[in-house]
Scaffold this motif. Structure first.
Motif, mmCIF file in Angstrom:
data_model
loop_
_atom_site.group_PDB
_atom_site.id
_atom_site.type_symbol
_atom_site.label_atom_id
_atom_site.label_comp_id
_atom_site.label_asym_id
_atom_site.label_seq_id
_atom_site.Cartn_x
_atom_site.Cartn_y
_atom_site.Cartn_z
ATOM 1 N N THR A 281 0.834 -1.204 0.000
ATOM 2 C CA THR A 281 0.000 0.000 0.000
ATOM 3 C C THR A 281 0.869 1.255 0.000
ATOM 4 O OG1 THR A 281 -1.780 -1.133 1.188
ATOM 5 C CG2 THR A 281 -1.779 1.271 1.258
ATOM 6 N N ARG A 294 -2.003 -3.758 -8.370
ATOM 7 C CA ARG A 294 -2.144 -2.691 -7.389
ATOM 8 C C ARG A 294 -3.541 -2.653 -6.767
ATOM 9 N NH1 ARG A 294 0.610 2.338 -6.997
ATOM 10 N NH2 ARG A 294 1.577 1.935 -9.015
ATOM 11 N N GLU A 295 -4.579 -2.769 -7.589
ATOM 12 C CA GLU A 295 -5.942 -2.615 -7.068
ATOM 13 C C GLU A 295 -6.351 -3.775 -6.162
ATOM 14 O OE1 GLU A 295 -8.768 -4.322 -10.585
ATOM 15 O OE2 GLU A 295 -7.659 -2.484 -11.053
ATOM 16 N N CYS A 298 -5.986 -3.339 -2.186
ATOM 17 C CA CYS A 298 -7.003 -2.611 -1.417
ATOM 18 C C CYS A 298 -7.924 -3.582 -0.669
ATOM 19 C CB CYS A 298 -7.835 -1.729 -2.339
ATOM 20 S SG CYS A 298 -6.866 -0.474 -3.198
ATOM 21 N N GLY A 299 -8.084 -3.372 0.602
ATOM 22 C CA GLY A 299 -9.007 -4.184 1.394
ATOM 23 C C GLY A 299 -8.389 -5.382 2.072
#
Length: 412
Positions: A281, A294-295, A298-299
């Protein structure tokens, strides 16, 4: 050779209250007395640790020593074997000097590295390894371009140095791959049963391998008196793995209350990996990973934090693993700093010492400062119970003793 460690505040790794002005006697490679100087031989080396905190050597239960080079350069065959070996040896040395005297490698090294470190030819932590993770075609761990033939993507494997995922489709291939892992020096098996963050052709919500395929790996591990751990994010893959008989789950971002109950009933442990989620991150570009990954980051942190809470409530052992990859693996202590926010400082320390040792089935050897254990201890110049964030700074580890031998000493 004997050593008397005195003056430090002792945190033994078992969760008890710290002991001020402690004494630990080391004879050869073992701890022979705790709390008394009476058993120290007259010729024992005196090590004054006044003002420091003494702990068991830390354990990282999810590492990838074989992925110590820039990933894109490896996948594109831009690095020589010599350069990759140098990266691995550097990472091994950094790891032990950061206070991690033992690690569980969840894919990336083979018998060559195990022997090299085991013989003392290069400095490094004690190693337990899975060798090649078992992966399905197109699943997590099947690296390389989809325009390559399946086996071409593993041209970067170097026998005697690195071990990469073995494509195993169907029960017979899983069985053969598992047996080959043990031939490569594996002491447990690692299997990817869901999609992953660092994946090319799958999603986190995908499940991988059938229950029957996973059960074959469990059968082969049982035959070797060991266990299977699984890379797993979503709850469906985790539930399949638990039904098949695995004993540990890595990551666990999708664990819900029902899944936690299922894991607890089956005696399955959890090893969350908060450090890699934080590092990716903060500085994704430094890892040389494809941009589409990259995405997926997230989470994952939020999912693992919730998994830790649910697991703790269900009575599941929660271990500690960093999952760091690439050439900058100098932040293993970040895992304790992050876990301290969820488990509390003492809980974080236990997760990276005695709990990890139990998960790895080596609690008779390491994980606590007790008589009979290997003399793997560290001394830090801060109070881990009030400043656990300082575990993220390797320079604050002033003394590292592994097997009764000093491998780092920066005391003034």
């Amino acid at each position: 050779m004997s050593m008397l460690l005195t003056g430090a505040t002792l945190i033994d790794g078992l969760g008890g209250d710290p002991t001020a002005n402690s004494a630990v006697v080391v004879t050869d490679d073992r701890i022979t007395a705790v709390g008394s100087t009476a058993d120290a031989p007259a010729d024992a080396d005196l090590v004054d640790l006044s003002g420091l905190t003494l702990l068991p050597g830390l354990i990282d239960a999810h590492v990838h020593m074989g992925h110590a080079s820039e990933m894109r350069a490896v996948l594109n065959n831009e690095l020589s074997v010599a350069e990759r070996a140098a990266d691995i040896f550097r990472t091994l040395r950094q790891t032990v000097e950061a206070g991690f005297t033992a690690v569980r490698d969840c894919g990336g090294i083979d018998h060559g590295i195990l022997r090299t470190v085991g013989k003392g030819m290069v400095p490094g932590p004690r190693l337990w390894a899975s060798a090649s993770p078992l992966v399905q075609c197109g699943g997590h761990g099947h690296l390389g371009s989809p325009f390559q033939a399946p086996d071409e993507s593993f041209a970067f494997r170097v026998r005697g140095l690195t071990a990469v995922g073995r494509i195993s489709d169907g029960r017979d291939e899983v069985r053969k791959a598992a047996r080959e892992c043990f031939r490569q020096g594996a002491t447990f098996l690692k299997m990817a049963v869901t999609g992953g963050v660092v994946s090319i052709a799958d999603d986190l919500d995908d499940t991988q391998f059938s229950i029957e395929e996973i059960a074959v790996a469990v059968e082969e591990a049982n035959a070797r008196h060991t266990y299977v751990t699984v890379h797993a994010h979503n709850k469906y893959g985790i539930q399949n793995a638990v039904k098949a008989g695995v004993k540990c789950v890595e990551h666990g971002t999708g664990i819900d209350e029902a899944t936690a109950a299922q894991m607890a009933a089956a005696g399955v442990a959890l090893v969350p990996t908060l450090a890699i989620a934080q590092v990716l991150t903060d500085d994704f570009d430094a890892h040389g990973l494809p941009p589409q990954i990259r995405e997926r980051v997230c989470g994952t942190m939020e999912g693992m934090v919730e998994a830790i809470r649910l697991a703790t409530a269900a009575g599941i052992p929660v271990g500690s693993g960093s999952d760091l990859i690439g050439p900058k693996q100098d932040r293993r202590g970040l895992e304790l700093a992050l876990k301290a926010k969820v488990l509390g400082p003492m809980g974080a320390i236990q997760s990276a010492t005695s709990v990890n040792a139990e998960i790895m089935r080596v609690a008779d050897k390491i994980g606590s400062v007790e008589v009979g254990k290997f003399a793997d201890v560290i001394a830090v110049d801060f109070d881990p119970l009030t400043e656990p964030e300082l575990f993220d700074d390797p320079s604050r580890v002033r003394l590292v003793v592994k097997g009764g031998k000093v491998v780092k000493d920066t005391r003034k």
